[in-house]
Write a protein that holds these residues in place. Structure first.
Motif, PDB file in Angstrom:
ATOM      1  N   PHE A   1       0.829  -1.204   0.000  1.00  0.00           N
ATOM      2  CA  PHE A   1       0.000   0.000   0.000  1.00  0.00           C
ATOM      3  C   PHE A   1       0.865   1.256   0.000  1.00  0.00           C
ATOM      4  CE2 PHE A   1       0.417  -1.624   4.359  1.00  0.00           C
ATOM      5  CZ  PHE A   1       0.990  -0.544   5.014  1.00  0.00           C
ATOM      6  N   GLY A   2       0.389   2.277  -0.720  1.00  0.00           N
ATOM      7  CA  GLY A   2       1.143   3.519  -0.815  1.00  0.00           C
ATOM      8  C   GLY A   2       2.345   3.462  -1.736  1.00  0.00           C
TER       9      GLY A   2
ATOM     10  N   SER B   1      -5.587  -1.755   6.156  1.00  0.00           N
ATOM     11  CA  SER B   1      -5.909  -0.331   6.106  1.00  0.00           C
ATOM     12  C   SER B   1      -4.905   0.470   6.925  1.00  0.00           C
ATOM     13  CB  SER B   1      -7.319  -0.115   6.657  1.00  0.00           C
ATOM     14  OG  SER B   1      -7.610   1.258   6.804  1.00  0.00           O
ATOM     15  N   VAL B   2      -4.794   1.759   6.622  1.00  0.00           N
ATOM     16  CA  VAL B   2      -4.017   2.655   7.473  1.00  0.00           C
ATOM     17  C   VAL B   2      -4.944   3.595   8.252  1.00  0.00           C
ATOM     18  CG1 VAL B   2      -2.052   2.579   5.901  1.00  0.00           C
ATOM     19  CG2 VAL B   2      -3.710   4.446   5.698  1.00  0.00           C
ATOM     20  N   THR B   3      -6.256   3.386   8.130  1.00  0.00           N
ATOM     21  CA  THR B   3      -7.239   4.236   8.800  1.00  0.00           C
ATOM     22  C   THR B   3      -7.965   3.444   9.878  1.00  0.00           C
ATOM     23  OG1 THR B   3      -7.581   5.449   6.731  1.00  0.00           O
ATOM     24  CG2 THR B   3      -9.211   5.770   8.469  1.00  0.00           C
TER      25      THR B   3
ATOM     26  N   MET C   1      -2.906  10.624   5.635  1.00  0.00           N
ATOM     27  CA  MET C   1      -2.062   9.700   4.883  1.00  0.00           C
ATOM     28  C   MET C   1      -2.685   9.358   3.532  1.00  0.00           C
ATOM     29  SD  MET C   1       0.680   9.377   6.590  1.00  0.00           S
ATOM     30  CE  MET C   1       1.446   8.036   5.684  1.00  0.00           C
ATOM     31  N   ASN C   2      -4.002   9.172   3.516  1.00  0.00           N
ATOM     32  CA  ASN C   2      -4.662   8.867   2.249  1.00  0.00           C
ATOM     33  C   ASN C   2      -4.638  10.065   1.306  1.00  0.00           C
ATOM     34  OD1 ASN C   2      -5.828   6.055   2.162  1.00  0.00           O
ATOM     35  ND2 ASN C   2      -6.567   6.712   4.156  1.00  0.00           N
ATOM     36  N   GLU C   3      -4.774  11.256   1.865  1.00  0.00           N
ATOM     37  CA  GLU C   3      -4.689  12.463   1.045  1.00  0.00           C
ATOM     38  C   GLU C   3      -3.303  12.585   0.409  1.00  0.00           C
ATOM     39  OE1 GLU C   3      -4.853  17.347   1.504  1.00  0.00           O
ATOM     40  OE2 GLU C   3      -5.410  16.053   3.179  1.00  0.00           O
ATOM     41  N   LEU C   4      -2.263  12.343   1.200  1.00  0.00           N
ATOM     42  CA  LEU C   4      -0.903  12.436   0.669  1.00  0.00           C
ATOM     43  C   LEU C   4      -0.634  11.334  -0.345  1.00  0.00           C
ATOM     44  CD1 LEU C   4       1.053  13.282   3.957  1.00  0.00           C
ATOM     45  CD2 LEU C   4       0.232  14.848   2.190  1.00  0.00           C
ATOM     46  N   GLY C   5      -1.188  10.149  -0.102  1.00  0.00           N
ATOM     47  CA  GLY C   5      -1.031   9.069  -1.069  1.00  0.00           C
ATOM     48  C   GLY C   5      -1.680   9.407  -2.401  1.00  0.00           C
TER      49      GLY C   5
ATOM     50  N   LYS D   1      -0.645   7.132  -5.341  1.00  0.00           N
ATOM     51  CA  LYS D   1      -0.327   5.837  -4.743  1.00  0.00           C
ATOM     52  C   LYS D   1      -1.160   5.687  -3.473  1.00  0.00           C
ATOM     53  CE  LYS D   1       4.381   5.552  -6.586  1.00  0.00           C
ATOM     54  NZ  LYS D   1       5.822   5.409  -6.270  1.00  0.00           N
ATOM     55  N   GLU D   2      -2.325   5.085  -3.638  1.00  0.00           N
ATOM     56  CA  GLU D   2      -3.297   5.033  -2.557  1.00  0.00           C
ATOM     57  C   GLU D   2      -2.828   4.137  -1.408  1.00  0.00           C
ATOM     58  OE1 GLU D   2      -8.106   4.174  -2.062  1.00  0.00           O
ATOM     59  OE2 GLU D   2      -7.176   4.303  -4.053  1.00  0.00           O
ATOM     60  N   PHE D   3      -3.102   4.576  -0.189  1.00  0.00           N
ATOM     61  CA  PHE D   3      -2.754   3.772   0.981  1.00  0.00           C
ATOM     62  C   PHE D   3      -3.858   2.775   1.337  1.00  0.00           C
ATOM     63  CE2 PHE D   3       0.504   6.987   1.692  1.00  0.00           C
ATOM     64  CZ  PHE D   3       1.542   6.237   2.226  1.00  0.00           C
ATOM     65  N   ASP D   4      -5.097   3.223   1.388  1.00  0.00           N
ATOM     66  CA  ASP D   4      -6.184   2.317   1.759  1.00  0.00           C
ATOM     67  C   ASP D   4      -6.696   1.559   0.536  1.00  0.00           C
ATOM     68  OD1 ASP D   4      -6.343   2.388   4.489  1.00  0.00           O
ATOM     69  OD2 ASP D   4      -7.836   3.978   4.592  1.00  0.00           O
ATOM     70  N   ILE D   5      -5.814   0.744  -0.038  1.00  0.00           N
ATOM     71  CA  ILE D   5      -6.138  -0.039  -1.226  1.00  0.00           C
ATOM     72  C   ILE D   5      -6.782  -1.371  -0.849  1.00  0.00           C
ATOM     73  CG2 ILE D   5      -3.865  -1.158  -1.299  1.00  0.00           C
ATOM     74  CD1 ILE D   5      -5.943   0.036  -4.348  1.00  0.00           C
ATOM     75  N   TRP D   6      -6.763  -1.711   0.407  1.00  0.00           N
ATOM     76  CA  TRP D   6      -7.135  -3.053   0.856  1.00  0.00           C
ATOM     77  C   TRP D   6      -8.514  -3.490   0.375  1.00  0.00           C
ATOM     78  CZ3 TRP D   6     -11.340  -4.064   3.996  1.00  0.00           C
ATOM     79  CH2 TRP D   6     -11.969  -2.943   4.557  1.00  0.00           C
ATOM     80  N   SER D   7      -9.476  -2.565   0.345  1.00  0.00           N
ATOM     81  CA  SER D   7     -10.851  -2.935   0.005  1.00  0.00           C
ATOM     82  C   SER D   7     -11.045  -3.173  -1.491  1.00  0.00           C
ATOM     83  CB  SER D   7     -11.813  -1.842   0.473  1.00  0.00           C
ATOM     84  OG  SER D   7     -11.533  -0.611  -0.171  1.00  0.00           O
ATOM     85  N   GLN D   8     -10.049  -2.841  -2.315  1.00  0.00           N
ATOM     86  CA  GLN D   8     -10.171  -2.987  -3.768  1.00  0.00           C
ATOM     87  C   GLN D   8      -9.433  -4.206  -4.314  1.00  0.00           C
ATOM     88  OE1 GLN D   8      -9.047   0.676  -5.788  1.00  0.00           O
ATOM     89  NE2 GLN D   8      -9.557   1.884  -3.961  1.00  0.00           N
TER      90      GLN D   8
END
Length: 364
Positions: free
Chosen positions: A194-195, A223-225, A246-250, A255-262
């Motif tokens: 992630f990220g 997740s990072v959230t 963190m997701n905004e910066l990603g 490069k998305e951080f909370d990619i887990w759900s996809q």
């Protein structure tokens, strides 16, 4: 038929003893550590790469120069970062961060009931570990399958020198075109990227191309959230603010951080079949009554307390424009929140595996 595995039942709350993580915390408002000159380390034998990131500073045929360039690490705010493809990855590669990767490996083992993977692999012969980090998973899987050849790839040659004879590591960037022969692996493992990936569809497409028909891919992410089921992690809680920033910066770096759900959707999109997803949760501390989740929570609290600086520092200072002191104050709030067992926060976790169809054409 829906192959989605049921989510792990969620335990009731409890109040176990709190682990001692105080020694890991930095003083809030402290001045950044003095940066030391980057050493030139030439002990690792690393194959060259003619990517433009190197510029024209050395001849690609000169292995010694290539090795020196890869290990001439960058230092920022007292932390060490990779040199190859500088900036492509957000976390340090120093010993402090490597310890957190090994702690995360332990968390995954706890989550998967001491299994190294969930994919139903049988007698694998060629295994690829993408983004191997310290190499701990690759080494363990090599020990578990001594007849298999295991290859781990990463941006930094920070893996140990003493390895099982069937395990090796390569410096590589998985976001560049893969150079492996088509259908050359029967199991590809991807964890905690992630990220780091701008195009996940392309990553899974290259993995599909590189797997032989009938081979498996497995991807594990979290997740990072932090969230909660009872509202104790609210919209203004520091856990929520951390995840949001963190997701905004990603997203700013694509490069998305909370990619887990996809992950499941993207694995299926790549053409894999019999895709199975198993979800779980990592409590932020030992608040859970269930013994397994309580244990996971203790280890997760230790991992985050010691590792949060490495998780956030570079993104916040380089992409976010925060000062070092602002970052340390924010991280101090997170460490304090980790001690509050009245807040029932957790990180979502997923493991997705799928099979390349046997009918898929084998490329020459």
């Amino acid at each position: 038929m829906d192959n989605r595995a049921p989510e792990v039942p969620w335990p009731n709350t409890g109040s176990p003893p709190e682990p001692d993580t105080e020694s890991a915390a930095h003083a809030i408002g402290a001045a950044p550590p003095a940066e030391t000159p980057a050493p030139i380390i030439t002990s690792a034998e690393v194959d060259g790469d003619n990517d433009s990131a190197y510029g024209d500073t050395f001849d690609a045929s000169d292995t010694t120069s290539i090795t020196s360039a890869i290990t001439r690490y960058r230092y920022e705010n007292g932390r060490r970062y990779h040199a190859y493809r500088d900036g492509a990855y957000w976390a340090p590669n120093d010993e402090v961060q490597n310890d957190q990767q090994d702690l995360a490996h332990h968390l995954w083992l706890l989550t998967l009931d001491n299994k190294l993977c969930l994919a139903p692999i049988e007698n694998p012969q060629n295994i690829l570990d993408v983004g191997t980090g310290t190499g701990i998973w690759a080494i363990d899987i090599a020990d578990a399958y001594p007849s298999a050849s295991v290859t781990g790839t990463d941006l930094s040659p920070t893996q140990p020198e003493w390895l099982p004879p069937n395990c090796s590591f390569e410096v590589d960037d998985v976001t560049l075109p893969w150079t492996y022969r088509p259908a050359s692996f029967d199991f590809i493992h991807i964890r905690e990227m992630f990220g780091s990936i701008a195009d996940w569809d392309e990553l899974f497409s290259q993995a599909y191309h590189t797997l032989q028909p009938g081979g498996y891919i497995e991807c594990a992410e979290h997740s990072v959230t932090p969230v909660s089921d009872d509202g104790t992690v609210g919209p203004e809680h520091v856990f929520t603010r951390y995840g949001n920033v963190m997701n905004e910066l990603g997203r700013k770096k694509s490069k998305e951080f909370d990619i887990w759900s996809q992950i499941r959707e993207r694995v299926e999109k790549a053409g894999f079949v019999d895709v199975v997803e198993t979800r779980s949760k990592w409590p932020m501390n030992g608040w859970a009554a269930d013994s397994k989740f309580k244990d996971i929570g203790w280890w997760n609290q230790l991992r985050i307390s010691q590792g949060i600086e490495g998780f956030a520092l570079r993104s916040l200072t380089t992409v976010g424009g925060w000062s070092y002191i602002e970052v340390q104050a924010f991280l101090g709030q997170i460490r304090a929140a980790l001690k509050d067992r009245n807040v029932h926060g957790y990180l979502d976790v997923t493991v997705v595996y799928g099979r390349k169809p046997e009918a898929a054409k084998r490329n020459p």
